[in-house]
Design a protein around this motif. Structure first.
Motif, PDB file in Angstrom:
ATOM      1  N   GLU A  20       0.812  -1.218   0.000  1.00  0.00           N
ATOM      2  CA  GLU A  20       0.000   0.000   0.000  1.00  0.00           C
ATOM      3  C   GLU A  20       0.850   1.275   0.000  1.00  0.00           C
ATOM      4  N   ALA A  21       2.113   1.143  -0.376  1.00  0.00           N
ATOM      5  CA  ALA A  21       3.002   2.308  -0.394  1.00  0.00           C
ATOM      6  C   ALA A  21       2.820   3.109  -1.680  1.00  0.00           C
ATOM      7  N   VAL A  22       3.293   4.335  -1.644  1.00  0.00           N
ATOM      8  CA  VAL A  22       3.517   5.139  -2.844  1.00  0.00           C
ATOM      9  C   VAL A  22       5.030   5.185  -3.035  1.00  0.00           C
ATOM     10  N   ILE A  23       5.473   4.737  -4.185  1.00  0.00           N
ATOM     11  CA  ILE A  23       6.913   4.566  -4.401  1.00  0.00           C
ATOM     12  C   ILE A  23       7.417   5.483  -5.503  1.00  0.00           C
ATOM     13  N   ALA A  24       8.659   5.941  -5.342  1.00  0.00           N
ATOM     14  CA  ALA A  24       9.350   6.648  -6.420  1.00  0.00           C
ATOM     15  C   ALA A  24      10.598   5.844  -6.763  1.00  0.00           C
ATOM     16  N   ASP A  25      10.693   5.427  -8.009  1.00  0.00           N
ATOM     17  CA  ASP A  25      11.855   4.675  -8.484  1.00  0.00           C
ATOM     18  C   ASP A  25      12.714   5.631  -9.302  1.00  0.00           C
ATOM     19  N   SER A  84       7.972  15.595  -5.048  1.00  0.00           N
ATOM     20  CA  SER A  84       7.764  16.686  -4.104  1.00  0.00           C
ATOM     21  C   SER A  84       7.825  16.137  -2.687  1.00  0.00           C
ATOM     22  N   PRO A  85       8.131  16.981  -1.699  1.00  0.00           N
ATOM     23  CA  PRO A  85       8.099  16.522  -0.305  1.00  0.00           C
ATOM     24  C   PRO A  85       6.735  15.946   0.044  1.00  0.00           C
ATOM     25  N   ASN A  86       6.726  14.882   0.844  1.00  0.00           N
ATOM     26  CA  ASN A  86       5.500  14.222   1.313  1.00  0.00           C
ATOM     27  C   ASN A  86       4.686  13.575   0.188  1.00  0.00           C
ATOM     28  N   GLU A  87       5.327  13.311  -0.952  1.00  0.00           N
ATOM     29  CA  GLU A  87       4.604  12.679  -2.053  1.00  0.00           C
ATOM     30  C   GLU A  87       4.743  11.163  -2.039  1.00  0.00           C
ATOM     31  N   THR A  88       5.837  10.659  -1.467  1.00  0.00           N
ATOM     32  CA  THR A  88       6.088   9.222  -1.507  1.00  0.00           C
ATOM     33  C   THR A  88       6.434   8.669  -0.131  1.00  0.00           C
ATOM     34  N   ASP A  89       6.181   7.369   0.040  1.00  0.00           N
ATOM     35  CA  ASP A  89       6.546   6.659   1.269  1.00  0.00           C
ATOM     36  C   ASP A  89       7.899   5.983   1.139  1.00  0.00           C
TER      37      ASP A  89
END
Length: 235
Positions: A20-25, A84-89
């Motif tokens: 259930e995470a939001v990820i940035a690769d 952006s800050p607070n956009e991903t876990d």
């Protein structure tokens, strides 16, 4: 993409992504990892970041072919500037040198707000990553080392949490080899560091004729490192 086609290296990284995470690769290349995580319903949303036009276009095509445009945002930019800050876990950075990974994190520190986990896969120089994490208050919580297609990879997992760092009075060596990997000492670990010892020994032999103060100090440090790693491998 076919889910079973993901490399062992990237599957190992995927295993450490929270559900259930939001990820940035970052440095996503073909966006294989974000596509896999979305198709496995492991993340709710993903960002695939690429700085170069070719890989950026490849990522766009992969996401479009998988019909995942509503679940994966492909963005072009340098390092963490794509978020952006607070956009991903969770942030993943894979397939780069350790110094480059550390520099990406350092340059983008302001974008790490809200991030709970970093999953980093340096091809070389993992000690640079461990040093950055320690200095910036991230706790190294898990490590893996594996061999795939003749290459050895390390995966480092760091969480933003209170608690003791996993280092002892032997910190210098642990930062180099990995505190968790030193305990496991699997075949990939042994093979990697035996290979490094061979390279260092050759370098030491090449330095034999030089007697300048700088080269003498470098030789002394290299000999100390060789002895420390030898001792660890034999223990």
């Amino acid at each position: 993409m076919k889910r079973d086609n993901l490399s062992l290296r990237l599957k190992t990284v995927a295993n450490y992504v929270h559900r259930e995470a939001v990820i940035a690769d970052i440095g996503s290349d073909h966006a294989y990892l974000p596509c896999y995580l979305v198709l496995e319903h492991q993340v709710v949303y993903a960002i695939a970041g690429e700085v170069n036009e070719g890989p950026y276009q490849s990522a766009l095509k992969e996401v479009q072919s998988a019909n995942l445009q509503t679940k994966i945002s492909v963005r072009k930019g340098d390092g963490l500037e794509v978020i952006s800050p607070n956009e991903t876990d969770v942030i993943t950075i894979c397939g780069m040198g350790g110094q480059l990974i550390a520099s990406i994190l350092e340059k983008g520190k302001s974008k790490l707000e809200g991030v709970k986990r970093l999953i980093l896969q340096p091809n070389v120089g993992a000690d640079s990553v461990r040093i950055w994490l320690k200095n910036e208050g991230w706790t190294l919580t898990q490590e893996e080392i594996l061999k795939e297609d003749g290459k050895i990879y390390e995966v480092l997992v760091a969480d933003l949490q209170e608690g003791n760092q996993p280092y002892t009075e032997n910190e210098t060596l642990e930062l180099l080899l990995g505190p968790f990997l030193m305990k496991q000492k699997n075949e990939a670990f042994i093979e990697k560091w035996r290979g490094e010892l061979e390279q260092w020994t050759k370098i030491l032999q090449q330095m034999e004729s030089s007697q300048s103060p700088d080269s003498m100090e470098r030789k002394r440090q290299l000999m100390k490192r060789i002895e420390s790693v030898k001792k660890e491998l034999e223990s």
